[in-house]
Scaffold this motif. Structure first.
Motif, PDB file in Angstrom:
ATOM      1  N   CYS A  99       0.827  -1.209   0.000  1.00  0.00           N
ATOM      2  CA  CYS A  99       0.000   0.000   0.000  1.00  0.00           C
ATOM      3  C   CYS A  99       0.862   1.259   0.000  1.00  0.00           C
ATOM      4  O   CYS A  99       0.546   2.245  -0.679  1.00  0.00           O
ATOM      5  N   LYS A 102       2.197   1.815  -3.489  1.00  0.00           N
ATOM      6  CA  LYS A 102       1.134   2.318  -4.362  1.00  0.00           C
ATOM      7  C   LYS A 102       0.813   3.775  -4.042  1.00  0.00           C
ATOM      8  O   LYS A 102       0.555   4.582  -4.940  1.00  0.00           O
ATOM      9  N   ALA A 103       0.823   4.119  -2.749  1.00  0.00           N
ATOM     10  CA  ALA A 103       0.526   5.494  -2.345  1.00  0.00           C
ATOM     11  C   ALA A 103       1.573   6.457  -2.894  1.00  0.00           C
ATOM     12  O   ALA A 103       1.241   7.556  -3.361  1.00  0.00           O
ATOM     13  N   GLU A 105       3.196   6.170  -5.543  1.00  0.00           N
ATOM     14  CA  GLU A 105       2.989   6.287  -6.991  1.00  0.00           C
ATOM     15  C   GLU A 105       1.752   7.112  -7.334  1.00  0.00           C
ATOM     16  O   GLU A 105       1.562   7.486  -8.492  1.00  0.00           O
ATOM     17  N   ARG A 106       0.913   7.391  -6.325  1.00  0.00           N
ATOM     18  CA  ARG A 106      -0.346   8.100  -6.564  1.00  0.00           C
ATOM     19  C   ARG A 106      -0.385   9.455  -5.843  1.00  0.00           C
ATOM     20  O   ARG A 106      -1.456  10.005  -5.626  1.00  0.00           O
ATOM     21  N   MET A 107       0.771   9.994  -5.496  1.00  0.00           N
ATOM     22  CA  MET A 107       0.818  11.262  -4.776  1.00  0.00           C
ATOM     23  C   MET A 107       0.193  12.388  -5.599  1.00  0.00           C
ATOM     24  O   MET A 107       0.346  12.452  -6.819  1.00  0.00           O
ATOM     25  N   THR A 108      -0.510  13.267  -4.896  1.00  0.00           N
ATOM     26  CA  THR A 108      -1.151  14.432  -5.506  1.00  0.00           C
ATOM     27  C   THR A 108      -0.778  15.664  -4.686  1.00  0.00           C
ATOM     28  O   THR A 108      -0.287  15.540  -3.556  1.00  0.00           O
ATOM     29  N   LEU A 148      -4.969   6.305   0.047  1.00  0.00           N
ATOM     30  CA  LEU A 148      -4.257   6.871  -1.092  1.00  0.00           C
ATOM     31  C   LEU A 148      -3.804   5.783  -2.062  1.00  0.00           C
ATOM     32  O   LEU A 148      -3.772   5.993  -3.277  1.00  0.00           O
ATOM     33  N   SER A 149      -3.487   4.617  -1.532  1.00  0.00           N
ATOM     34  CA  SER A 149      -3.020   3.516  -2.386  1.00  0.00           C
ATOM     35  C   SER A 149      -4.109   3.029  -3.330  1.00  0.00           C
ATOM     36  O   SER A 149      -3.813   2.529  -4.417  1.00  0.00           O
ATOM     37  N   ALA A 150      -5.372   3.141  -2.891  1.00  0.00           N
ATOM     38  CA  ALA A 150      -6.519   2.652  -3.666  1.00  0.00           C
ATOM     39  C   ALA A 150      -6.411   1.154  -3.959  1.00  0.00           C
ATOM     40  O   ALA A 150      -6.971   0.669  -4.942  1.00  0.00           O
ATOM     41  N   HIS A 151      -5.681   0.444  -3.094  1.00  0.00           N
ATOM     42  CA  HIS A 151      -5.561  -1.011  -3.250  1.00  0.00           C
ATOM     43  C   HIS A 151      -6.576  -1.649  -2.295  1.00  0.00           C
ATOM     44  O   HIS A 151      -6.278  -1.956  -1.150  1.00  0.00           O
ATOM     45  N   GLU A 196       8.050  10.905  -3.124  1.00  0.00           N
ATOM     46  CA  GLU A 196       7.489  10.003  -4.141  1.00  0.00           C
ATOM     47  C   GLU A 196       8.466   8.880  -4.475  1.00  0.00           C
ATOM     48  O   GLU A 196       8.583   8.448  -5.626  1.00  0.00           O
TER      49      GLU A 196
END
Length: 219
Positions: A99, A102-103, A105-108, A148-151, A196
């Motif tokens: 997770c 993945k988080a 990799e998905r930073m905003t 945030l990971s969306a897993h 990141e």
């Protein structure tokens, strides 16, 4: 007003969810002790729900590993041994690391702002010695990383595993000197997310949970 079947079902579902949450919280917070019997009639009175709702809530909590049913004796709070609690953290390490990767990799920009504020709050809690606040903040960090990971598969499994091991980790979090060791580890995880750096945050997460296991074995 006419009440449809779906309206009634939704109302029952809400009542069941409330009962599950209330009984789960009572177990995790120590109000119900390990091996304590969970008498349906008593739970109905305590939480103001029907016996059918209590029965279904106990079945749900059994599936989560928090309750066990004994032949001819009913339900009781399931005791989690130290060895099992360590196994739970070992399993969590792999999923939490996934997770975290993945988080990263998905930073905003919104995630960066939230984590920066959370980092500052953790530092404040550590410097002031507010262990309750620090405990709440690092739980918030755990949940935010999963969100945030969306897993979703990992998140669902982790929620069940964390609930089972919560009693052991709660005691650990308030052990003298523990925050001084785990605090910098949580900050390292946040810093890797802000950079990141998926490899670094994965490594930091695994390292942190290995430290949790070591501390549990020392207890």
């Amino acid at each position: 007003m006419h009440v449809t079947t779906s309206d009634t079902a939704q109302k029952r579902l809400g009542t069941l969810d409330d009962a599950i949450t209330a009984i789960r919280s009572s177990i995790l917070e120590g109000e119900f002790a390990p091996h304590q019997r969970l008498v349906e009639v008593d739970l109905c009175e305590q939480f103001g729900v029907s016996r059918a709702v209590v029965r279904n809530a106990l079945l749900k909590l059994t599936s989560e590993g928090l309750v066990e049913h004994l032949p001819n004796r009913g339900a009781r709070v399931r005791a989690i041994s130290l060895d099992e609690a360590i196994e739970i953290v070992e399993a969590r390490a792999a999923l939490e690391a996934l997770c975290a990767r993945k988080a990263a990799e998905r930073m905003t920009p919104e995630a960066r702002e939230y984590l920066t504020e959370l980092r500052a709050a953790i530092v404040d809690a550590l410097e002031s010695g507010d262990l309750a606040e620090y405990s709440m903040l690092h739980q918030r960090l755990d949940h935010y990383i999963r969100d945030l990971s969306a897993h979703h598969t990992s998140t669902q499994i982790l929620e069940r595993l964390q609930a089972q091991g919560a009693r052991h980790q709660f005691r650990l979090s308030f052990r003298p000197g523990r925050a001084a060791r785990s605090g910098p580890e949580h900050l390292e995880i946040i810093d890797a997310l802000l950079a990141e750096d998926a490899d670094a945050v994965e490594e930091a997460t695994i390292s942190h949970l290995k430290g949790v296991i070591t501390a549990m074995r020392e207890s």
